[in-house]
Design a protein around this motif. Structure first.
Motif, mmCIF file in Angstrom:
data_model
loop_
_atom_site.group_PDB
_atom_site.id
_atom_site.type_symbol
_atom_site.label_atom_id
_atom_site.label_comp_id
_atom_site.label_asym_id
_atom_site.label_seq_id
_atom_site.Cartn_x
_atom_site.Cartn_y
_atom_site.Cartn_z
ATOM 1 N N ASP A 120 -51.690 4.884 -6.277
ATOM 2 C CA ASP A 120 -52.377 3.443 -6.388
ATOM 3 C C ASP A 120 -51.414 2.316 -6.648
ATOM 4 O O ASP A 120 -51.696 1.171 -6.417
ATOM 5 N N ARG A 179 -55.208 10.621 -5.795
ATOM 6 C CA ARG A 179 -54.880 9.448 -5.308
ATOM 7 C C ARG A 179 -54.409 8.530 -6.360
ATOM 8 O O ARG A 179 -54.023 7.320 -6.096
ATOM 9 N N ARG A 200 -62.540 6.360 -6.676
ATOM 10 C CA ARG A 200 -61.720 7.174 -7.664
ATOM 11 C C ARG A 200 -62.628 8.200 -8.471
ATOM 12 O O ARG A 200 -63.640 7.845 -8.887
ATOM 13 N N SER A 224 -54.494 1.210 1.955
ATOM 14 C CA SER A 224 -55.628 1.989 0.986
ATOM 15 C C SER A 224 -56.900 1.591 1.232
ATOM 16 O O SER A 224 -57.226 0.564 1.705
#
Length: 410
Positions: free
Chosen positions: A401, A397, A238, A205
């Motif tokens: 996570d 997203r 984020r 990520s």
């Protein structure tokens, strides 16, 4: 590049014409290589604007009841709403059906042809195109017109005017113009993405590597760089306060959803006798008249979709919150699929609002019969808009996570 939906670092392959690159984890389309990527959307956009002009010049639909004839042009629909003191509904119609689609088509033409414009103006137009894309509701209005035909057939003869076919073509052409406008190529065509002077780990990520994806132009940036140097959009690893904003909008939409279903959305006046009706009574009336498919369309779009969308967004927020993390592992792909459905179907609830707009503009036959919008239509439109914004504020997203890194051979 970083996948904008799940934040996975992906190495883009060399694409041949007609192929697309898909994220191996969430299966989101990252980019596609169209044949003539600049010429195709420009041609569709030019054709769409031409059809839009014709659609507004001539009568759109007409109706004949007991020898009394009435017709309406597209441009006259908001004028009738303003005359009934419903300027808010008229504004929504003008923005979603006329102004936003016209601006997006014009922006695609100017940017696709590389017309010499100041760089900041190009960036502003590019940002607006992708923000406004979801608010183009031309095809939804067209479905609303077809539903209106079924409702009006019980009262008289319905016909289409010279501008109906151009409007159908405009609907198809603008949808096709958006499809052919690849976002990744579009911004690369304006200016290449800034280069990163660090090693990128494919299959991990961006958050784990201290990187983030620009929410507008998809450029990969350091997480501590909050302003994108290419499109000047402010962003973070984020979305800030994503869950708080989403829940606030969701709660507001629930508060409006109850009166929107109880209060009348439309008043039908027959021989001087007003008959108010809400959403559910309209569905029941269509069912009793034998219009089962149309009744189901209205029920699904106006009753089921908003209710399920509110529940789905609430479920997504719970899953992405700390409480959801403590509850255990859930299927990320299933949750992401729910998010994609929520994003896609929410705008289709505007069908009922557009049906009311068409009926109130066309059915004006003196004291014989007239249709007027009611306060429930405004409340229902606000519910649809708020749930759409809530889905946009949710950061998908967050759902990914807690997943493990993806193997680089995928």
């Amino acid at each position: 590049m970083l996948c904008p939906q799940c934040d996975l670092m992906v190495e883009l392959p060399q694409l041949s014409q007609g192929k697309k690159a898909v994220c191996p984890r969430c299966h989101t389309t990252l980019t596609a290589r169209w044949v003539e990527p600049a010429l195709q959307p420009v041609c569709f956009a030019i054709s769409a604007l031409i059809m839009m002009v014709f659609a507004n010049l001539f009568p759109f639909i007409n109706m004949r009841v007991s020898g009394i004839y009435s017709q309406i042009r597209l441009i006259e629909i908001p004028q009738v709403m303003v005359g009934d003191d419903y300027a808010s509904l008229a504004t929504l119609f003008v923005i979603f059906v006329q102004l936003v689609p016209a601006f997006c088509m014009l922006a695609i033409i100017l940017l696709g042809l590389k017309v010499k414009l100041p760089y900041r103006l190009q960036v502003v137009m590019g940002r607006i195109v992708y923000l406004a894309k979801v608010w183009c509701m031309v095809e939804i209005f067209l479905v609303g017109v077809l539903v209106s035909f079924v409702k009006l057939m019980a009262y008289g003869d319905i016909g289409v005017g010279p501008s109906f076919i151009p409007y159908c073509l405009f609907c198809l052409l603008q949808v096709r113009a958006f499809q052919c406008m690849d976002r990744y190529w579009f911004w690369q065509n304006i200016q290449p993405a800034p280069k990163l002077e660090r090693e990128l780990r494919i299959g991990e990520s961006g958050l784990a590597q201290g990187l983030r994806s620009c929410p507008c132009c998809m450029a990969t940036l350091p997480a501590d760089m909050h302003r994108c140097p290419r499109c000047f959009t402010t962003g973070y690893a984020r979305r800030k306060n994503s869950l708080q904003w989403t829940l606030a909008l969701l709660i507001t939409s629930v508060m409006l959803y109850i009166p929107a279903n109880l209060l009348p959305i439309m008043v039908t006046e027959v021989l001087g006798n007003p008959e108010p009706s809400n959403i559910m009574s309209g569905v029941i009336l269509l069912w009793k008249d034998g219009s089962y498919p149309v009744s189901m369309v209205i029920f699904i779009a106006s009753i089921m979709v908003p209710s399920l969308k509110i529940l789905a967004i609430g479920w997504l927020c719970y899953d992405a919150s700390e409480m959801g993390q403590k509850s255990g592992y859930l299927d990320r792909h299933r949750m992401h699929f729910i998010y994609e459905i929520v994003e896609f179907v929410g705008r289709w609830s505007m069908i009922d609002v557009f049906v009311i707009g068409v009926l109130s503009a066309l059915v004006r036959i003196g004291r014989l019969m007239s249709v007027y919008p009611a306060v429930g239509a405004i409340l229902f439109a606000m519910v649809v808009i708020l749930t759409m914004i809530a889905a946009m504020m949710f950061d998908p997203r967050l759902l990914w996570d807690r997943t493990k890194p993806v193997s680089t051979n995928q």
